[in-house]
Design a protein around this motif. Structure first.
Motif, PDB file in Angstrom:
ATOM      1  N   MET A 147       0.830  -1.199   0.000  1.00  0.00           N
ATOM      2  CA  MET A 147       0.000   0.000   0.000  1.00  0.00           C
ATOM      3  C   MET A 147       0.871   1.257   0.000  1.00  0.00           C
ATOM      4  O   MET A 147       0.595   2.222  -0.722  1.00  0.00           O
ATOM      5  CB  MET A 147      -0.923  -0.026   1.223  1.00  0.00           C
ATOM      6  CG  MET A 147      -1.932   1.103   1.284  1.00  0.00           C
ATOM      7  SD  MET A 147      -3.307   0.759   2.428  1.00  0.00           S
ATOM      8  CE  MET A 147      -2.469   0.045   3.836  1.00  0.00           C
ATOM      9  N   GLN A 148       1.941   1.254   0.783  1.00  0.00           N
ATOM     10  CA  GLN A 148       2.840   2.397   0.816  1.00  0.00           C
ATOM     11  C   GLN A 148       3.529   2.608  -0.534  1.00  0.00           C
ATOM     12  O   GLN A 148       3.738   3.750  -0.963  1.00  0.00           O
ATOM     13  CB  GLN A 148       3.886   2.205   1.915  1.00  0.00           C
ATOM     14  CG  GLN A 148       3.321   2.292   3.324  1.00  0.00           C
ATOM     15  CD  GLN A 148       4.395   2.190   4.389  1.00  0.00           C
ATOM     16  OE1 GLN A 148       5.535   2.591   4.161  1.00  0.00           O
ATOM     17  NE2 GLN A 148       4.044   1.655   5.548  1.00  0.00           N
ATOM     18  N   MET A 149       3.857   1.522  -1.198  1.00  0.00           N
ATOM     19  CA  MET A 149       4.505   1.647  -2.504  1.00  0.00           C
ATOM     20  C   MET A 149       3.573   2.287  -3.531  1.00  0.00           C
ATOM     21  O   MET A 149       3.992   3.119  -4.347  1.00  0.00           O
ATOM     22  CB  MET A 149       4.970   0.272  -2.985  1.00  0.00           C
ATOM     23  CG  MET A 149       6.162  -0.274  -2.220  1.00  0.00           C
ATOM     24  SD  MET A 149       6.526  -1.980  -2.678  1.00  0.00           S
ATOM     25  CE  MET A 149       6.900  -1.796  -4.408  1.00  0.00           C
ATOM     26  N   ILE A 150       2.292   1.907  -3.509  1.00  0.00           N
ATOM     27  CA  ILE A 150       1.318   2.522  -4.415  1.00  0.00           C
ATOM     28  C   ILE A 150       1.198   4.011  -4.128  1.00  0.00           C
ATOM     29  O   ILE A 150       1.201   4.843  -5.047  1.00  0.00           O
ATOM     30  CB  ILE A 150      -0.054   1.836  -4.272  1.00  0.00           C
ATOM     31  CG1 ILE A 150       0.021   0.375  -4.713  1.00  0.00           C
ATOM     32  CG2 ILE A 150      -1.117   2.582  -5.088  1.00  0.00           C
ATOM     33  CD1 ILE A 150      -1.242  -0.427  -4.421  1.00  0.00           C
ATOM     34  N   LEU A 151       1.119   4.363  -2.847  1.00  0.00           N
ATOM     35  CA  LEU A 151       0.980   5.770  -2.473  1.00  0.00           C
ATOM     36  C   LEU A 151       2.213   6.568  -2.861  1.00  0.00           C
ATOM     37  O   LEU A 151       2.108   7.703  -3.353  1.00  0.00           O
ATOM     38  CB  LEU A 151       0.724   5.882  -0.967  1.00  0.00           C
ATOM     39  CG  LEU A 151      -0.589   5.287  -0.463  1.00  0.00           C
ATOM     40  CD1 LEU A 151      -0.650   5.344   1.061  1.00  0.00           C
ATOM     41  CD2 LEU A 151      -1.783   6.006  -1.070  1.00  0.00           C
ATOM     42  N   LYS A 152       3.400   6.002  -2.634  1.00  0.00           N
ATOM     43  CA  LYS A 152       4.626   6.717  -2.990  1.00  0.00           C
ATOM     44  C   LYS A 152       4.720   6.938  -4.491  1.00  0.00           C
ATOM     45  O   LYS A 152       5.210   7.977  -4.950  1.00  0.00           O
ATOM     46  CB  LYS A 152       5.840   5.945  -2.481  1.00  0.00           C
ATOM     47  CG  LYS A 152       6.013   6.021  -0.975  1.00  0.00           C
ATOM     48  CD  LYS A 152       7.287   5.325  -0.520  1.00  0.00           C
ATOM     49  CE  LYS A 152       7.479   5.489   0.984  1.00  0.00           C
ATOM     50  NZ  LYS A 152       8.733   4.869   1.454  1.00  0.00           N
ATOM     51  N   LEU A 153       4.247   5.971  -5.259  1.00  0.00           N
ATOM     52  CA  LEU A 153       4.250   6.127  -6.708  1.00  0.00           C
ATOM     53  C   LEU A 153       3.325   7.263  -7.126  1.00  0.00           C
ATOM     54  O   LEU A 153       3.655   8.054  -8.021  1.00  0.00           O
ATOM     55  CB  LEU A 153       3.813   4.813  -7.369  1.00  0.00           C
ATOM     56  CG  LEU A 153       3.842   4.757  -8.897  1.00  0.00           C
ATOM     57  CD1 LEU A 153       5.270   4.896  -9.411  1.00  0.00           C
ATOM     58  CD2 LEU A 153       3.232   3.452  -9.397  1.00  0.00           C
ATOM     59  N   CYS A 154       2.175   7.369  -6.466  1.00  0.00           N
ATOM     60  CA  CYS A 154       1.203   8.408  -6.811  1.00  0.00           C
ATOM     61  C   CYS A 154       1.583   9.777  -6.255  1.00  0.00           C
ATOM     62  O   CYS A 154       1.254  10.806  -6.855  1.00  0.00           O
ATOM     63  CB  CYS A 154      -0.187   8.030  -6.292  1.00  0.00           C
ATOM     64  SG  CYS A 154      -0.911   6.579  -7.064  1.00  0.00           S
TER      65      CYS A 154
END
Length: 646
Positions: A316-323
């Motif tokens: 979930m953190q990886m998705i948020l960091k990408l966005c």
């Protein structure tokens, strides 16, 4: 029976507790595999080998499981760059259920939830199935009879609903003996399968919601965890790897012979990040939908252990960091290209399309509820909150149009400089299209499809507007106005089949230039003004949330009269949706699932809580503070001692 394999991703995140991440820590295999033994003449030796392998792997699993229960996260590596796998072959041990306290194969079940979880109705826990608030016992009995008892449902199900459930079950795909998702379409008479036999993340969302509302949690849990394992895949397009955190558009389960062993096969998950798609565009919405489904799963099932897992938290953190990554774009909205969402072909939505912004906002709100408070996530949480404030203000203030706003745009001055500019995006009044002048009612309004310098896309895009209501990106007044518009323009949006994907369609020279003369996106077809039954469930959630269930019931009745008889098409053509789409797939799964979700939600309106967000007081206060600081609204006021940049 087979044992569902469990993947340990602790090895991928050796520095998770310190908040540091390195792409070299992430596993990049050719495919997710699960072995299945065939029949062998030497069954005795094969069983002994299987028993020894299973025992060794079970010991490792028990040791890691103990660490997980005591420390709250998996911290032991499972091998040299390989995840721990419990293969599909071999017999289950009778002791496994006793050791793990699960349902005998290590999987979570509704019965387990009753013992392991006591969800309460609050911001971060499950729906009111298990809460003990006043009058909850009566509500719990009603909900359980609807969700867990098939008899009460079957008594009220129509023949169309029963057919839909049968078709949805037939579309299920198994991986290592357990359900993992549903294929996009399942038409037995169509010899041209293309990629419709794959499991699409965005397509599975209504299927997943339907299973959750029916009390079938296993398939959603498996889908969430297995798609997570496909993040940061090794595949490339033109020698370029996908960004860390990107979720695939789809994946396929393939059964292949095991190399070097004629007695076994293995199941392989083969993902597609867009390298095999038309246009070769990576999906922006997959990760956003994944977060939304993760929250819905926790709220509906009460199984919060999934969202608390270390691999899920990190994913979930990886998705948020990408966005949330910084870039050249200075707007709080996400900058994306054409074809990166449900409208997956060239339709002139490149830039900052509303659909992505609504899903982005919804995913941020959902993630804020689920992220565990840790030092490593503190900076991410601050960035998330800042983006929520800026994004909500940007969409509510600059994307909104009604008759009052159109009159303002009509009188805009152009070429304005400085911080005090009213026409911040240098919009020319001549951009107001002639159709909108006559079409816009005196009451009602909507969010435009896109906003960029010197460009406003005045088309009405349904998913973005409906989901803005669901996730509270729209204010209550704006939400009411959107549904006012839908009701007043019912013949345009619904007509003979709900729901129009966008309005109006691109025609003539405009269609040729913007779509590239796309033969599939001809006027009033497919993404260019076609009608999509799957949008029925988003309409239903929005209508129930705004206390207008009669609108949803009216739309469902229209769909129910035709959709089964016409074999559940993917989309409909013509302005009134009178024809089945010229290239529409039949028995389209998300058309089936969207109908079922709509019926289930209308039957139990309070269950929309697994999808909706309530208004956040902090965001409201920030929004009105930014409105007060807006030069357009204070030109005639005395100069303030404070300076603002909006």
């Amino acid at each position: 029976m087979n044992v569902v394999h469990t993947l340990c991703r602790a090895q991928f995140y050796p520095n998770l507790h310190s908040g540091s991440y390195n792409s070299s820590h992430f596993l990049r295999p050719h495919g997710r595999r699960c072995r299945n033994k065939r029949n062998s003449t030497d069954s005795s030796s094969l069983q002994n080998l299987q028993s020894w392998q299973y025992t060794m792997q079970l010991q490792n699993f028990i040791r890691i499981h103990a660490i997980h229960r005591q420390l709250g996260f998996l911290s032991k590596k499972c091998g040299q760059n390989r995840p721990l796998i419990l293969p599909c072959h071999g017999q289950k041990s009778d002791r496994l259920g006793d050791i793990l306290g699960k349902d005998g194969n290590g999987a979570w079940s509704p019965e387990t939830a009753k013992n392991d979880f006591s969800p309460e109705l609050n911001g971060n826990s499950g729906l009111a199935f298990g809460s003990q608030s006043p009058n909850s016992e009566k509500r719990e009995t009603t909900l359980k009879s609807d969700y867990f008892g098939n008899e009460s449902i079957d008594e009220r199900e129509s023949a169309v609903e029963r057919e839909a459930w049968d078709l949805l079950q037939a579309a299920m795909v198994n991986y290592c003996g357990s359900p993992i998702g549903t294929i996009a379409a399942n038409d037995p008479t169509d010899p041209s399968i293309l990629n419709y036999d794959q499991i699409f993340i965005r397509d599975f969302i209504p299927s997943g919601i339907a299973f959750l509302l029916k009390g079938e949690y296993e398939i959603v849990r498996n889908f969430i965890l297995h798609t997570l394992q496909l993040q940061s895949w090794e595949k490339t397009m033109d020698c370029h790897s996908p960004g860390q955190g990107l979720m695939p558009a789809s994946f396929k389960v393939r059964t292949v012979p095991l190399e070097g062993d004629d007695t076994a096969t293995e199941d392989v998950l083969d993902p597609d990040f867009g390298e095999a798609a038309i246009g070769r565009v990576a999906p922006v919405d997959s990760g956003l939908w994944w977060i939304i489904l993760l929250r819905a799963y926790g709220k509906c099932s009460g199984d919060l252990s999934v969202q608390e897992r270390v691999d899920v938290q990190t994913g979930m953190q990886m998705i948020l960091k990408l966005c949330l990554a910084d870039g050249f774009d200075m707007f709080p909205t996400l900058l994306v290209t054409d074809g990166s969402c449900m409208i997956d072909r060239r339709m002139g939505i490149h830039g900052h399309p509303l659909e992505i912004q609504a899903l982005f906002y919804s995913a941020l709100r959902s993630a804020r509820e689920m992220l565990t408070p840790e030092d490593s996530s503190a900076d991410l949480m601050r960035a998330l909150n800042n983006r929520l404030i800026a994004l909500s203000f940007h969409i509510r203030e600059y994307y909104w149009v009604d008759m009052k706003k159109l009159n303002e745009i009509y009188r805009y001055k152009t070429e304005e400089y400085s911080y005090d500019a009213v026409n911040k995006f240098n919009i020319y009044p001549d951009q107001i299209p002639p159709w909108l002048v006559e079409w816009m009612p005196d009451t009602g309004g909507y969010f435009i499809g896109n906003l960029q310098p010197a460009h406003m896309d005045f088309r009405f895009f349904s998913l973005g507007n409906l989901w803005s209501i669901v996730c509270n990106l729209a204010t209550r007044e704006q939400s009411e106005a959107i549904l006012d518009l839908v009701e007043s323009k019912w013949g345009d949006f619904v007509a003979d089949m709900p729901f129009k994907i966008c309005y109006p369609a691109l025609e003539g020279q405009e269609w040729r230039i913007i779509t590239g003369s796309d033969p599939k996106n001809t006027p009033w077809s497919y993404h260019n003004g076609g009608s999509w039954p799957t949008l029925l469930w988003q309409l239903t959630v929005a209508c129930i949330k705004m206390n207008r269930p009669h609108l949803a019931a009216k739309a469902i009745k229209i769909a129910e009269a035709r959709i089964s008889r016409e074999r559940w098409p993917e989309y409909y053509d013509t302005k009134k949706a009178r024809f089945i789409g010229k290239q529409a797939r039949l028995y389209q799964t998300w058309s089936i699932a969207g109908f079922l979700v709509s019926k289930l939600l209308l039957r139990n309106p309070e269950t929309i809580k697994i999808l909706t967000c309530e208004e956040d007081a902090e965001l409201v206060n920030a929004f009105y503070c930014m409105l007060d600081a807006n030069p357009k609204r204070k030109r005639n006021r005395k100069k303030s001692s404070k300076s603002y940049i909006v």
